[in-house]
Enzyme design. Structure first.
Site, short mmCIF file in Angstrom:
data_model
loop_
_atom_site.label_atom_id
_atom_site.label_comp_id
_atom_site.label_asym_id
_atom_site.label_seq_id
_atom_site.Cartn_x
_atom_site.Cartn_y
_atom_site.Cartn_z
N GLY A 195 0.17 8.56 -2.00
CA GLY A 195 -0.12 9.35 -3.19
C GLY A 195 -0.10 8.47 -4.42
O GLY A 195 -0.31 7.25 -4.35
N SER A 196 0.18 9.08 -5.55
CA SER A 196 0.09 8.37 -6.82
C SER A 196 1.26 7.40 -7.00
O SER A 196 2.34 7.58 -6.43
CB SER A 196 0.08 9.38 -7.97
OG SER A 196 1.29 10.11 -7.95
N THR A 197 1.04 6.41 -7.84
CA THR A 197 2.08 5.42 -8.12
C THR A 197 3.27 6.10 -8.80
O THR A 197 4.43 5.77 -8.50
CB THR A 197 1.49 4.30 -8.99
OG1 THR A 197 0.44 3.67 -8.23
CG2 THR A 197 2.53 3.26 -9.37
N GLU B 83 -6.13 3.78 -12.76
CA GLU B 83 -6.86 4.43 -11.67
C GLU B 83 -7.47 5.73 -12.20
O GLU B 83 -6.78 6.55 -12.78
CB GLU B 83 -5.89 4.75 -10.53
CG GLU B 83 -6.59 5.36 -9.35
CD GLU B 83 -5.64 5.67 -8.21
OE1 GLU B 83 -4.63 6.34 -8.45
OE2 GLU B 83 -5.92 5.25 -7.08
N ALA C 4 4.45 9.21 -8.48
CA ALA C 4 5.29 9.92 -7.50
C ALA C 4 5.96 8.93 -6.56
O ALA C 4 7.13 9.09 -6.19
CB ALA C 4 4.45 10.93 -6.73
N GLY C 5 5.23 7.88 -6.18
CA GLY C 5 5.78 6.87 -5.27
C GLY C 5 7.01 6.20 -5.87
O GLY C 5 7.99 5.92 -5.16
N LYS D 104 4.47 17.22 4.97
CA LYS D 104 4.34 17.99 3.73
C LYS D 104 2.97 17.63 3.17
O LYS D 104 2.79 16.56 2.56
CB LYS D 104 5.46 17.60 2.76
CG LYS D 104 5.87 18.68 1.79
CD LYS D 104 4.78 19.16 0.86
CE LYS D 104 4.54 18.21 -0.28
NZ LYS D 104 3.35 18.61 -1.10
N CYS E 36 -8.50 5.77 -2.55
CA CYS E 36 -7.51 4.84 -3.09
C CYS E 36 -8.10 3.44 -3.25
O CYS E 36 -7.78 2.73 -4.19
CB CYS E 36 -6.27 4.80 -2.22
SG CYS E 36 -6.62 4.36 -0.52
N GLU F 290 2.25 4.13 0.10
CA GLU F 290 0.82 3.77 -0.03
C GLU F 290 0.34 4.41 -1.32
O GLU F 290 0.14 5.63 -1.37
CB GLU F 290 0.03 4.33 1.16
CG GLU F 290 0.37 3.71 2.49
CD GLU F 290 -0.17 2.29 2.62
OE1 GLU F 290 -1.07 1.90 1.85
OE2 GLU F 290 0.31 1.58 3.50
P1 NAD Z 1 0.33 12.86 -5.81
O1 NAD Z 1 1.23 11.70 -5.92
O2 NAD Z 1 0.24 13.79 -6.94
O3 NAD Z 1 0.76 13.76 -4.55
C1 NAD Z 1 0.80 13.24 -3.23
C2 NAD Z 1 1.74 14.09 -2.41
O4 NAD Z 1 3.08 13.91 -2.86
C3 NAD Z 1 1.49 15.58 -2.50
O5 NAD Z 1 1.76 16.13 -1.22
C4 NAD Z 1 2.51 16.03 -3.54
O6 NAD Z 1 2.83 17.39 -3.41
C5 NAD Z 1 3.70 15.14 -3.20
N1 NAD Z 1 4.62 14.83 -4.30
C6 NAD Z 1 4.33 14.68 -5.62
N2 NAD Z 1 5.44 14.30 -6.30
C7 NAD Z 1 6.44 14.19 -5.37
C8 NAD Z 1 7.83 13.82 -5.44
N3 NAD Z 1 8.41 13.48 -6.60
N4 NAD Z 1 8.55 13.82 -4.30
C9 NAD Z 1 7.98 14.13 -3.12
N5 NAD Z 1 6.68 14.50 -2.99
C10 NAD Z 1 5.92 14.53 -4.11
O7 NAD Z 1 -1.10 12.27 -5.41
P2 NAD Z 1 -2.48 13.03 -5.17
O8 NAD Z 1 -3.07 13.40 -6.49
O9 NAD Z 1 -2.31 14.10 -4.14
O10 NAD Z 1 -3.34 11.87 -4.48
C11 NAD Z 1 -4.04 10.92 -5.20
C12 NAD Z 1 -3.29 9.59 -5.22
O11 NAD Z 1 -3.07 9.13 -3.89
C13 NAD Z 1 -4.06 8.50 -5.89
O12 NAD Z 1 -3.23 7.79 -6.76
C14 NAD Z 1 -4.50 7.61 -4.74
O13 NAD Z 1 -4.75 6.28 -5.08
C15 NAD Z 1 -3.37 7.74 -3.81
N6 NAD Z 1 -3.78 7.35 -2.44
C16 NAD Z 1 -3.34 6.16 -1.92
C17 NAD Z 1 -3.77 5.74 -0.66
C18 NAD Z 1 -3.31 4.43 -0.06
O14 NAD Z 1 -3.45 4.25 1.15
N7 NAD Z 1 -2.76 3.50 -0.81
C19 NAD Z 1 -4.63 6.55 0.07
C20 NAD Z 1 -5.07 7.73 -0.49
C21 NAD Z 1 -4.62 8.14 -1.75
#
Ligand code: NAD
Length: 487
Positions: free
Chosen positions: A238-240, A392, A242-243, A186, A294, A260
């Site tokens: 992705g973001s903390t 961040e 959403a994680g 996804k 990140c 991550e």
């Molecule tokens: P985001 O969390 O908004 O979205 C990431 C992905 O998750 C997208 O595909 C989004 O559609 C999906 N998503 C969002 N909410 C969800 C949920 N509740 N359930 C399932 N899927 C969901 O992040 P972003 O803005 O796309 O990316 C930026 C973030 O990613 C930053 O915080 C960055 O630090 C982090 N990041 C971390 C690493 C790492 O290795 N630690 C690497 C790259 C980016």
């Protein structure tokens, strides 16, 4: 089944399941906007729960009945190499597309979205081909042997952000396939089209049907995937925020999850640091991908006596970037991903200035350019507790924070809830390594930060749970099985 190259269209109507581009039943669409111009240029289906069902069913069938987990790791290594070749054959299209989707400067895009992902695939091919999964050991509790093996978990849902779409996808896909899992990807909405190009590459490579499936969509599509009963493993970058939500769902379902997440990394400059080396590393460390990385080192923690000198270095690094059309080969910094993101970054810079911090470079949107560019910015006189130093930003903004002694420096570096990365600058390698070991981060660089795909990468605290890269990452997609053989 639709036309062969559906994926290269800018307005696809499909998801990719069971080796075919099939019509999505989505009625609403995601709009992709070129961040360098602010003009919408593409759209993709906002995948529905039924689309997710289709993709998971395909992955399930490939895992349960398709023979993928029973193939040997060496056979799967062959598929990984074939996928690397196929992705590279489409490399020019992939790189161009990501430049339009998120504004990666041209050559940077090729490096991060073609060269690096192919390298990751080939690395895991080598690891898989050379790894022994069933290792016997003498039993401890009785006479005989126990053989410890690693079995694939099943169907893995891979949820990826937009900032390095192909590399971050491959950091999951390659070890998952090497382990013997099948996957549903996804992608982030902003990078939907290049994800479908990856699907096309998997067709070119003739990967067995259902091993790789792709559903475009927003957060709701991700939610449907995370909680789907046919999924065994979730790997999320992705973001903390959403994680945390994903972790909660996986906890309730007792589903294996790797997270991550974000970071607020610090470069700690010791009093004996080589400042020429710092100047050479800073562009990549703090400003790569306009700070949308990140492990961007958005804090520079420096001895109080060196503040004026280091401000000068940071100012000169920030003003050395050339902002502009990311397709122009002379451009060295692209736009931020969206207008909202630029507004958020600018809001933090404004607040820091109102709180008394000094803007040493930049400090505002690049209003002479179309799209969502932001000037590379250095803010000094920042206190460790200020929100610009705690949150961040995901923008080209570096905060300079003064320290009084080394224990103060370590305290400041560790003062955020994150713990993803850090770097120590010193001419004394042993001392630098001692300070590095005392930092609470998943990875630390000495006089420069270069993630190594051969070693685990990931965070502690709000930066996540689990690791990617290195041979260890294959185990994130496996469960461990002990086979007891008493004599
Ligand atoms: P985001 O969390 O908004 O979205 C990431 C992905 O998750 C997208 O595909 C989004 O559609 C999906 N998503 C969002 N909410 C969800 C949920 N509740 N359930 C399932 N899927 C969901 O992040 P972003 O803005 O796309 O990316 C930026 C973030 O990613 C930053 O915080 C960055 O630090 C982090 N990041 C971390 C690493 C790492 O290795 N630690 C690497 C790259 C980016």
């Amino acid at each position: 089944m639709l036309a062969e190259d559906t994926a290269t269209e800018l307005h696809p109507t499909t998801l990719f399941a069971n080796g075919e581009f099939v019509r999505s039943e989505a009625t609403s669409r995601l709009t992709l906007t070129d961040p360098a111009t602010g003009v919408a240029f593409a759209s993709a289906p906002d995948g529905t729960p039924r689309d997710v069902d289709l993709a998971v069913a395909a992955a399930r069938a490939a895992f349960d009945d398709g023979g993928w987990p029973q193939s040997s790791r060496s056979e799967r290594a062959g598929w990984l190499r074939a996928l690397a070749d196929a992705l590279q054959a489409r490399g020019a299209d992939v790189a161009r597309l990501v430049t339009r989707e998120v504004g990666h400067p041209r050559d940077f895009s090729y490096e991060k979205n073609v060269v690096r992902p192919a390298e990751i695939l080939r690395y895991y091919a080598d690891v898989a081909a050379g790894s022994e999964t069933d290792v016997p050991r003498a039993a401890t509790s009785w006479q005989g042997t126990t053989t410890v093996g690693h079995r694939p978990l099943g169907v893995a849902g891979l949820i990826v952000p937009w900032n390095y779409p192909q590399s971050l996808t491959m950091a999951k896909l390659a070890p998952a396939l090497a382990a013997g899992c099948t996957v549903v990807i996804k992608p982030a909405p902003q990078t939907s089209i290049d994800a479908l190009l990856l699907a096309q590459a998997s067709r070119d490579a003739k990967l067995p049907r259902g091993v790789i499936n792709v559903v475009t969509g927003g957060a709701a599509t991700g939610v449907a995937l995370v909680s789907h009963p046919g999924v065994d493993k979730i790997s999320f970058t992705g973001s903390t925020a959403a994680g945390r939500r994903i972790g909660e769902v996986c906890g309730r379902l007792l589903r294996s999850v790797t997270l991550e997440l974000g970071g607020k990394s610090a470069a700690v400059v010791l009093a004996d640091a080589d400042l020429d080396r710092l100047a050479a590393e800073l562009p990549r460390l703090a400003f790569a991908n306009a700070g949308q990385t990140c492990h961007a080192h958005s804090r520079l923690v420096v001895p109080r006596a060196l503040v004026p000198q280091i401000e000068e270095i940071a100012e000169s690094v920030a003003s050395s970037f050339i902002l502009g059309d990311p397709f122009d080969p002379t451009t060295t910094m692209g736009p931020l991903v969206s207008a909202e993101q630029r507004e958020r970054v600018h809001g933090q810079v404004r607040t820091a200035a109102e709180e008394g911090a000094r803007i040493v470079a930049g400090g505002s949107p690049a209003s002479d350019l179309p799209g969502f560019f932001y000037q590379p910015t250095v803010v000094s006189g920042v206190a460790a507790e200020q929100s610009i130093a705690q949150e961040e930003l995901f923008g080209p903004v570096l905060s300079v924070i003064a320290y009084d002694d080394e224990s103060d420096a370590v305290r400041i570096a560790d003062s955020t809830p994150y713990g993803l990365a850090g770097t120590v600058f010193s001419r004394d390698p042993e001392h630098a390594a001692t300070i590095a070991r005392s930092l609470r981060t998943g990875a630390v660089g000495l006089n420069g930060f270069r993630p190594d795909i051969g070693a685990p990468f990931g965070g502690v605290g709000h930066s996540g749970i689990g690791r990617e890269y290195g041979p260890e990452s294959i185990d994130e997609y496996c469960f461990t099985q002990s086979v007891y053989a008493p004599r």
